[in-house]
Scaffold this active site. Structure first.
Site, PDB file in Angstrom:
ATOM      1  N   CYS A  13       0.805  -1.218   0.000  1.00  9.68           N
ATOM      2  CA  CYS A  13       0.000   0.000   0.000  1.00  9.68           C
ATOM      3  C   CYS A  13       0.839   1.271   0.000  1.00  9.68           C
ATOM      4  CB  CYS A  13      -0.942  -0.002   1.208  1.00  9.68           C
ATOM      5  SG  CYS A  13      -2.270  -1.221   1.060  1.00  9.68           S
ATOM      6  N   ASP A  49     -14.528   6.827   1.955  1.00  9.66           N
ATOM      7  CA  ASP A  49     -14.671   5.674   2.840  1.00  9.66           C
ATOM      8  C   ASP A  49     -14.033   4.443   2.201  1.00  9.66           C
ATOM      9  OD1 ASP A  49     -15.485   4.226   5.107  1.00  9.66           O
ATOM     10  OD2 ASP A  49     -17.393   5.289   5.184  1.00  9.66           O
ATOM     11  N   ASP A  50     -14.053   3.316   2.917  1.00 12.95           N
ATOM     12  CA  ASP A  50     -13.304   2.142   2.497  1.00 12.95           C
ATOM     13  C   ASP A  50     -13.937   1.386   1.335  1.00 12.95           C
ATOM     14  OD1 ASP A  50     -11.057   2.005   4.506  1.00 12.95           O
ATOM     15  OD2 ASP A  50     -12.774   2.124   5.854  1.00 12.95           O
ATOM     16  N   ASP A  90     -11.492  -4.089   3.316  1.00 14.42           N
ATOM     17  CA  ASP A  90     -12.390  -2.958   3.070  1.00 14.42           C
ATOM     18  C   ASP A  90     -13.847  -3.320   3.352  1.00 14.42           C
ATOM     19  OD1 ASP A  90     -10.395  -1.200   2.416  1.00 14.42           O
ATOM     20  OD2 ASP A  90     -10.574  -1.507   0.252  1.00 14.42           O
ATOM     21  N   ASP A 223     -10.159   1.149   8.051  1.00 10.46           N
ATOM     22  CA  ASP A 223      -8.968   0.327   8.232  1.00 10.46           C
ATOM     23  C   ASP A 223      -7.733   1.178   7.985  1.00 10.46           C
ATOM     24  OD1 ASP A 223      -9.168   0.431   5.459  1.00 10.46           O
ATOM     25  OD2 ASP A 223      -8.834  -1.704   5.156  1.00 10.46           O
TER      26      ASP A 223
END
Length: 329
Positions: A13, A49-50, A90, A223
């Site tokens: 990531c 958002d995820d 996610d 997360d």
């Protein structure tokens, strides 16, 4: 062993587009409603958002997400496991359950043997099986850099979601995995040293943490992945209209993380994370090194939950919005 991490500029990531640049790219892409939609969009691009969430009928929401990245470790099977756990996260971060996933594979077919690609896919299959999600098909391309991940579809209760815009003052912040994954992965890429504690953390599903958060009545979570604890917490606090206070001494780290930082194994993504939040944060109580660890770009990190999660350390709290979005003490 083929050192997969040497075939990519970044890793995991940490190779994400920086958060500030990404927000500029997607600015203005919200609000364009489709014609005759089959469901109600509950979570979209508005707050980063995820995952996206659509209510398709009473009591059922569809959760859709995707995530993929370049090699974060040299072992192809472990890379597949890590990438799959990260993509599934996610859905868990939204309070949902993954149902089905498809593979996303980019492979330099003239450089790396397909036997390695098969190991990557096998790792993804194993983690999806553990998660109770079908892994069926996918898409592949010939690419200069190897990349792997999943597109995941899950379901959740539209009235019991975990979102990043529902934080309220007076609520503690719990972190379900230790930090330090990023600096350990950077050290692995540079030296070839293997860190089983980092692999174990990255391959651990966030399923149980998600269930525990919902059972505890939490409604707000995210997360912790490529934007680091500070980056993801900044997005949560900004979306919720609150200030997030972090107790730096309470934040747990993986063994070896501080030594990796001391020896200079800090990714460019981590430095960009810190640069992004710095104008919105009061970091005066901690050193630059401590701030870098808090901004460390994680891969398949834990959940950051507004609420107390059994077994997870409380690392801060949400308070009414003040001068800064983030305060580290």
């Amino acid at each position: 062993m083929t050192r997969l991490t040497q075939y990519a500029r970044g890793g995991g990531c940490a190779c994400k587009i920086p958060p500030g640049e990404l927000e500029e790219v997607v600015r203005g892409l919200t609000g364009a409603a489709p014609r005759d939609p089959l469901g109600e969009l509950l979570v979209g691009l508005d707050h980063g958002d995820d995952a996206a969430v659509v209510r398709i009928r009473d009591g059922v929401a569809l959760i859709a997400t995707t995530d993929f990245f370049t090699p974060v470790v040299d072992d192809p099977f472990d890379w597949g496991r890590i990438a799959a756990a990260n993509a599934l996260s996610d859905v868990y971060a939204m309070g949902g359950r993954p149902v089905v996933a498809v593979n996303l594979l980019s492979w330099p077919r003239g450089v790396l043997p397909f036997e390695l690609a098969a190991e990557v896919l096998r790792g993804g299959l194993e983690v999806c099986a553990e998660a109770g999600a079908h892994l069926a098909g996918g898409h592949s391309v010939d690419d200069a850099e190897p990349k792997y991940g999943l597109a995941v579809t899950g379901i959740g209760d539209p009235d019991h979601l975990l979102r990043n815009d529902t934080g309220r003052p007076g609520v503690p912040l719990s972190l379900t995995k230790p930090l330090g994954i990023g600096v350990l992965n950077s050290r692995h890429k540079a030296t070839g040293e293997v860190f089983p504690q980092a692999v174990a953390a990255m391959t651990a599903l966030n399923r149980d943490a998600s269930r525990a958060a919902l059972d505890a009545g939490a409604v707000c979570a995210t997360d912790v992945t490529g934007f680091g604890l500070l980056g993801h917490l900044h997005k949560l606090a900004r979306a919720s209209g609150v200030t997030a206070v972090v107790d730096a001494a309470a934040v747990p780290y993986l063994e070896g993380a501080r030594e990796a930082l001391r020896d200079g194994h800090v990714s460019g993504g981590t430095r960009r994370n810190l640069d992004w939040v710095r104008p919105h944060a009061d970091l005066g109580a901690v050193s630059e090194d401590e701030a870098l660890l808090l901004a460390d770009a994680q891969t398949s990190g834990g959940l950051l939950v507004a609420g107390e999660v059994p077994g997870a350390p409380v690392v801060g709290e949400l308070v009414p919005r003040g001068e800064h979005v983030l305060v580290v003490r």
